[in-house]
Design an enzyme around this catalytic site. Structure first.
Site, PDB file in Angstrom:
ATOM      1  N   ASP A 258       0.790  -1.155   0.149  1.00 22.82           N
ATOM      2  CA  ASP A 258      -0.008   0.009  -0.010  1.00 22.82           C
ATOM      3  C   ASP A 258       0.906   1.067   0.033  1.00 22.82           C
ATOM      4  O   ASP A 258       1.917   1.239   0.196  1.00 22.82           O
ATOM      5  CB  ASP A 258      -1.118   0.103   0.999  1.00 22.82           C
ATOM      6  CG  ASP A 258      -0.158  -0.705   2.426  1.00 22.82           C
ATOM      7  OD1 ASP A 258       0.892  -0.627   2.804  1.00 22.82           O
ATOM      8  OD2 ASP A 258      -1.124  -1.114   3.312  1.00 22.82           O
TER       9      ASP A 258
ATOM     10  N   ASN B 193      -7.868  -2.454  14.360  1.00 26.42           N
ATOM     11  CA  ASN B 193      -9.123  -2.738  13.741  1.00 26.42           C
ATOM     12  C   ASN B 193      -9.199  -3.934  12.956  1.00 26.42           C
ATOM     13  O   ASN B 193     -10.249  -4.227  12.364  1.00 26.42           O
ATOM     14  CB  ASN B 193      -9.536  -1.299  12.959  1.00 26.42           C
ATOM     15  CG  ASN B 193      -9.113  -1.073  11.495  1.00 26.42           C
ATOM     16  OD1 ASN B 193      -8.019  -2.010  11.310  1.00 26.42           O
ATOM     17  ND2 ASN B 193      -9.418  -0.099  11.009  1.00 26.42           N
TER      18      ASN B 193
ATOM     19  N   HIS C 138      -7.384  -4.655  10.187  1.00 28.31           N
ATOM     20  CA  HIS C 138      -7.239  -4.637   8.840  1.00 28.31           C
ATOM     21  C   HIS C 138      -6.037  -5.196   8.515  1.00 28.31           C
ATOM     22  O   HIS C 138      -4.876  -5.471   9.412  1.00 28.31           O
ATOM     23  CB  HIS C 138      -7.180  -3.106   8.409  1.00 28.31           C
ATOM     24  CG  HIS C 138      -5.892  -2.213   8.708  1.00 28.31           C
ATOM     25  ND1 HIS C 138      -5.903  -0.856   8.893  1.00 28.31           N
ATOM     26  CD2 HIS C 138      -4.909  -2.615   8.901  1.00 28.31           C
ATOM     27  CE1 HIS C 138      -4.648  -0.232   9.184  1.00 28.31           C
ATOM     28  NE2 HIS C 138      -3.889  -1.283   9.269  1.00 28.31           N
TER      29      HIS C 138
ATOM     30  N   GLU D   7      -9.808  -1.923   5.012  1.00 31.05           N
ATOM     31  CA  GLU D   7     -10.363  -1.478   6.138  1.00 31.05           C
ATOM     32  C   GLU D   7     -11.604  -2.247   6.496  1.00 31.05           C
ATOM     33  O   GLU D   7     -12.356  -2.573   5.548  1.00 31.05           O
ATOM     34  CB  GLU D   7     -10.732   0.011   6.031  1.00 31.05           C
ATOM     35  CG  GLU D   7      -9.470   0.961   6.063  1.00 31.05           C
ATOM     36  CD  GLU D   7      -8.883   1.289   7.394  1.00 31.05           C
ATOM     37  OE1 GLU D   7      -8.582   0.219   8.123  1.00 31.05           O
ATOM     38  OE2 GLU D   7      -8.280   2.322   7.406  1.00 31.05           O
TER      39      GLU D   7
HETATM   40  C1  F6R Z   1       1.354  -1.211   6.146  1.00 27.37           C
HETATM   41  C2  F6R Z   1       0.268  -2.185   6.183  1.00 27.37           C
HETATM   42  C3  F6R Z   1      -0.710  -2.112   7.480  1.00 27.37           C
HETATM   43  C4  F6R Z   1       0.274  -2.141   8.660  1.00 27.37           C
HETATM   44  C5  F6R Z   1      -0.754  -2.413   9.882  1.00 27.37           C
HETATM   45  C6  F6R Z   1       0.014  -2.459  11.272  1.00 27.37           C
HETATM   46  O1  F6R Z   1       2.110  -1.516   4.956  1.00 27.37           O
HETATM   47  O2  F6R Z   1      -0.099  -2.771   5.311  1.00 27.37           O
HETATM   48  O3  F6R Z   1      -1.599  -3.118   7.257  1.00 27.37           O
HETATM   49  O4  F6R Z   1       0.702  -3.523   8.683  1.00 27.37           O
HETATM   50  O5  F6R Z   1      -1.307  -1.137   9.949  1.00 27.37           O
HETATM   51  O6  F6R Z   1       0.921  -1.463  11.261  1.00 27.37           O
HETATM   52  P1  F6R Z   1       1.907  -1.201  12.478  1.00 27.37           P
HETATM   53  O7  F6R Z   1       2.851  -2.197  12.082  1.00 27.37           O
HETATM   54  O8  F6R Z   1       2.750   0.286  12.298  1.00 27.37           O
HETATM   55  O9  F6R Z   1       1.288  -1.259  14.000  1.00 27.37           O
END
Ligand code: F6R
Length: 241
Positions: free
Chosen positions: A67, A136, A138, A143
């Protein structure tokens, strides 16, 4: 689904790094699917260490990130391109032209997102996909919602994600409200998936996921139950009641 519970963040990172390094050694032409964020930093640090010790070679490796924020280019310190360059790519012998990250400044997003999935297919698909999980539930920026996208597309970030990710920006207002994210189909097409999580702030999301008996678009990670090779690596802070 295989579950590995390690003592702490370092343990989680160590186990993930070992699996990733073994996969690269077994297949030097591997296509990696990569995630950004706090969860993956320890993993990437260990990968850099292993590379510096001559244990792993990236000359034939390609990578595809999940992403990117819309509106940020790779020079923006909060962009995912910047994150990947500074936390991994600048320190290993990967050909940067073979590191693909959605372009947050792409002009025609409809064509661009379609092209991203086609590019992954054309390059042979993803062999090993690394995932984090949002508080959440995701994965990537898919989302929780009534419906989730099959393919790479433009997504509206939830208030929860904007708040969580504001730690990477100067102010909450600076966090982009939209992003390009791979879709659930692209993730499930990977040969092998590793989902990582650490810290008690991820406890609810991980417990909901591990206890899932149904797949729900309100818990995007639950779609991973459709995949036959998922390893979940977490630490005790996530797991313990
Ligand atoms: C980032 C991504 C997100 C993160 C998730 C956890 O490229 O795809 O799904 O893996 O938001 O983020 P952190 O590791 O910062 O808690």
């Amino acid at each position: 689904m295989k579950l590995i519970v390690e003592k702490d963040y370092d343990g989680m990172s160590e186990v993930a790094a070992k699996i990733m390094i073994d996969e690269i050694k077994n297949n030097p032409n591997i296509n990696l699917g990569l995630a950004t964020g706090s969860t993956t930093k320890g993993l990437y640090k260990r990968i850099i260490d292993a590379h510096e010790r001559g244990k792993v070679d990236f000359s034939n490796v390609k990578s595809f990130n999940l992403d990117e924020y819309i509106g940020l280019d790779g020079t923006h310190p909060s962009s995912y391109r910047y994150f990947m360059d500074t936390n991994l790519f600048n320190h290993i012998n990967i050909n940067k032209n073979k590191t693909y990250i959605p372009d947050g400044k792409a002009k025609n997003l409809e064509t661009y997102t379609k092209d991203y999935d086609e590019l992954i297919e054309k390059k042979g698909g993803i062999d090993l996909q690394i995932l984090g999980i949002g508080t959440n539930g995701h994965i990537a920026f898919i989302e929780p919602s009534d419906e989730i996208a099959i393919d790479t597309s433009v997504v509206k970030l939830t208030e929860n994600t904007i708040k969580d990710n504001s730690r990477f920006f100067n102010t909450l207002d600076e966090v982009p409200k939209t992003a390009i994210s791979m879709g659930i189909s692209g993730i499930l097409k990977a040969e092998k998936i590793i989902l990582m999580a650490s810290g008690k702030h991820k406890r609810e999301a991980i417990n909901n996921f591990l206890k899932s008996e149904k797949i729900s678009t309100y818990l995007p990670a639950s779609f991973l139950y459709l995949h036959r090779d998922v390893t979940v690596i977490i630490d005790e802070a996530v797991y313990k009641e």
